[in-house]
Design a protein around this motif. Structure first.
Motif: not given
Length: 182
Positions: A40-43, A89-106
């Motif tokens: 869902l996050g990548f979609l 959804p990225i944060y919920a899946a990985t637990g990583s705020r940095m990954r979630a923020l990076a993907i949302a920023t890109v």
């Protein structure tokens, strides 16, 4: 998600964003749910990237009109929930705020890229009518994603009151930006 991630990344040990002894790792949902949330996050990231490009065109186009400030403000305000639907959804899946923020920023950076493309290459060909068609198409895609993906995911969370409250706040916020721009 399967085409995006190698099969080996679905095993429990390699899917954790943090080391297995991290206390946050135990608070992550089960593997199947994390895969679903990651999908869902990548979609959402891909959808928002494609949605933001023409929005950048609109901001660039509006910058030459009297209503440019209102359009820019409306787009800026509604970018907040757009970032959340990518990051959550990225944060919920990985637990990583940095990954979630990076993907949302890109994903969000596609909007200024769209404005740059419009101002550099498309300014001669981007008429008001073409922009309206482009924005109608992206709005339709966004509506379909909301109905087909986001709403069902919200229902699966089994908190109808919060789903209704969040939807109501979003609708009121968007109506406010429309009113401010009128």
């Amino acid at each position: 998600v399967e085409p995006l991630l190698p099969e080996s990344s679905f095993d429990e040990a390699s899917f954790h964003a943090e080391p297995a002894d991290d206390p946050k790792a135990s608070s992550l949902p089960p593997l199947a749910k994390r895969v679903q949330l990651l999908r869902l996050g990548f979609l959402m990231a891909v959808t928002m990237t494609l949605h933001n490009l023409p929005e950048g065109f609109a901001v660039a186009f509006a910058s030459h009109a009297d209503f440019g400030t209102a359009v820019t403000l409306a787009v800026a305000v509604h970018n907040i929930p757009e970032g959340v639907i990518v990051a959550a959804p990225i944060y919920a899946a990985t637990g990583s705020r940095m990954r979630a923020l990076a993907i949302a920023t890109v994903s969000g950076l596609s909007e200024p890229l769209g404005a740059l493309i419009a101002l550099t290459f498309l300014h001669k060909h981007l008429t008001e009518l073409r922009l309206a068609y482009l924005l109608a198409f992206t709005g339709g895609v966004m509506g379909a994603v909301c109905v087909l993906e986001l709403w069902p995911e919200g229902k699966r969370c089994r908190n109808d009151r919060k789903l209704f409250e969040g939807s109501a706040v979003g609708v009121l916020l968007m109506l406010g930006t429309l009113y401010a721009g009128a």
